[in-house]
Design a protein around this motif. Sequence first.
Motif, short mmCIF file in Angstrom:
data_model
loop_
_atom_site.label_atom_id
_atom_site.label_comp_id
_atom_site.label_asym_id
_atom_site.label_seq_id
_atom_site.Cartn_x
_atom_site.Cartn_y
_atom_site.Cartn_z
N ALA A 113 39.87 18.37 41.26
CA ALA A 113 40.96 19.36 41.25
C ALA A 113 40.45 20.79 41.08
O ALA A 113 41.10 21.73 41.55
CB ALA A 113 41.96 19.02 40.16
N ALA A 114 39.31 20.97 40.44
CA ALA A 114 38.76 22.32 40.25
C ALA A 114 38.47 22.98 41.60
O ALA A 114 38.53 24.21 41.72
CB ALA A 114 37.49 22.27 39.41
N ASP A 115 38.18 22.18 42.62
CA ASP A 115 37.90 22.73 43.94
C ASP A 115 39.16 23.26 44.63
O ASP A 115 39.06 23.95 45.64
CB ASP A 115 37.22 21.69 44.83
CG ASP A 115 35.76 21.49 44.46
OD1 ASP A 115 35.12 22.48 44.04
OD2 ASP A 115 35.26 20.36 44.60
N LEU A 116 40.34 22.93 44.08
CA LEU A 116 41.58 23.47 44.65
C LEU A 116 41.93 24.84 44.07
O LEU A 116 42.76 25.55 44.64
CB LEU A 116 42.73 22.50 44.39
CG LEU A 116 42.77 21.25 45.25
CD1 LEU A 116 43.97 20.39 44.88
CD2 LEU A 116 42.80 21.61 46.73
N GLU A 117 41.33 25.18 42.93
CA GLU A 117 41.58 26.50 42.35
C GLU A 117 41.00 27.56 43.27
O GLU A 117 39.92 27.38 43.82
CB GLU A 117 40.95 26.59 40.96
CG GLU A 117 41.58 25.65 39.96
CD GLU A 117 40.85 25.66 38.62
OE1 GLU A 117 40.08 26.61 38.38
OE2 GLU A 117 41.06 24.72 37.85
N PRO A 118 41.71 28.67 43.43
CA PRO A 118 41.20 29.70 44.34
C PRO A 118 39.86 30.25 43.86
O PRO A 118 39.63 30.43 42.67
CB PRO A 118 42.26 30.80 44.29
CG PRO A 118 43.42 30.24 43.57
CD PRO A 118 42.98 29.04 42.82
N LEU A 119 39.00 30.50 44.81
CA LEU A 119 37.72 31.15 44.53
C LEU A 119 38.02 32.56 44.02
O LEU A 119 38.90 33.24 44.55
CB LEU A 119 36.90 31.23 45.83
CG LEU A 119 35.59 31.98 45.78
CD1 LEU A 119 34.60 31.28 44.86
CD2 LEU A 119 35.01 32.09 47.19
N LYS A 120 37.33 32.98 42.99
CA LYS A 120 37.52 34.34 42.47
C LYS A 120 36.56 35.27 43.20
O LYS A 120 35.38 34.98 43.35
CB LYS A 120 37.26 34.37 40.97
CG LYS A 120 38.36 33.68 40.16
CD LYS A 120 38.05 33.73 38.67
CE LYS A 120 39.15 33.17 37.82
NZ LYS A 120 39.76 31.96 38.22
N SER A 121 37.10 36.40 43.67
CA SER A 121 36.27 37.40 44.35
C SER A 121 36.46 38.74 43.64
O SER A 121 37.52 39.03 43.10
CB SER A 121 36.62 37.50 45.83
OG SER A 121 37.96 37.90 46.02
N PHE A 122 35.40 39.52 43.65
CA PHE A 122 35.38 40.80 42.94
C PHE A 122 34.81 41.89 43.85
O PHE A 122 33.87 41.65 44.61
CB PHE A 122 34.50 40.69 41.68
CG PHE A 122 34.93 39.59 40.75
CD1 PHE A 122 35.83 39.85 39.73
CD2 PHE A 122 34.46 38.30 40.91
CE1 PHE A 122 36.24 38.84 38.88
CE2 PHE A 122 34.86 37.28 40.07
CZ PHE A 122 35.75 37.55 39.05
N SER A 123 35.40 43.08 43.76
CA SER A 123 34.90 44.25 44.48
C SER A 123 34.81 45.41 43.53
O SER A 123 35.63 45.56 42.62
CB SER A 123 35.86 44.65 45.61
OG SER A 123 35.90 43.67 46.59
N ILE A 124 33.82 46.23 43.75
CA ILE A 124 33.61 47.42 42.93
C ILE A 124 33.46 48.61 43.85
O ILE A 124 32.69 48.56 44.81
CB ILE A 124 32.36 47.26 42.05
CG1 ILE A 124 32.48 46.02 41.17
CG2 ILE A 124 32.13 48.51 41.21
CD1 ILE A 124 31.20 45.61 40.49
N GLY A 125 34.21 49.68 43.59
CA GLY A 125 34.11 50.87 44.44
C GLY A 125 34.96 51.99 43.90
O GLY A 125 35.67 51.84 42.90
N LEU A 126 34.90 53.11 44.57
CA LEU A 126 35.71 54.26 44.20
C LEU A 126 37.15 54.05 44.66
O LEU A 126 37.39 53.37 45.66
CB LEU A 126 35.14 55.54 44.83
CG LEU A 126 33.72 55.90 44.42
CD1 LEU A 126 33.21 57.07 45.23
CD2 LEU A 126 33.67 56.22 42.93
N ASP A 127 38.10 54.63 43.93
CA ASP A 127 39.51 54.52 44.32
C ASP A 127 39.68 54.96 45.77
O ASP A 127 39.20 56.01 46.18
CB ASP A 127 40.39 55.40 43.42
CG ASP A 127 40.66 54.76 42.07
OD1 ASP A 127 40.57 53.52 41.98
OD2 ASP A 127 40.94 55.50 41.11
N GLY A 128 40.36 54.11 46.54
CA GLY A 128 40.65 54.43 47.93
C GLY A 128 39.48 54.24 48.87
O GLY A 128 39.58 54.61 50.05
#
Length: 174
Positions: free
Chosen positions: A138-153
Amino acid sequence: FVLLDEETGELYAARDPVGVNSLYMGTGLDGAKWFASEAKPLVSAGCIDVEMFPPGHYYCSSTGELTEYYKPAWRDVKAATRPLDLELIRQTFERAVEKRLMSDVPFGVLLSGGLDSSLVASVIARLRRKRFLEHGDAADLEPLKSFSIGLDGSPDLVAAKKVAESIGTEHYGF
């Protein structure tokens, strides 16, 4: 790396063979060579020219020249003797990503919105769905977490969010 021989005053700089780590070189107003892992400090220091230090090269101040020390055969297009096999490339890429999914703890992906990170994230999301169908975790059904880092806009944050929505990750932009 950059080394200074304090006895002779000679300076040596070199970059790794394939360009994993960035290195820039600039020339100061007095003709001195400057080096940094980013171009910004060289520009801020007033270098009159700034250029990327090429991978697989070294610099010696006594000659003032860049010398290529790493010349792999695969850089020459003549070394390509087999026809392009896109299916093999896809399979090899997917196996490489899958190999790195072995973990006892939850993980996420850094998603820039560029081609590389987008492909990796989409392959992971697809592999997790496949793994669920094969093993029922069931853990494989949880959405993958994704992260982004950058300046606003920044366009990177916008692109990453678009990719995240497309592949169904739980996305966090900072």
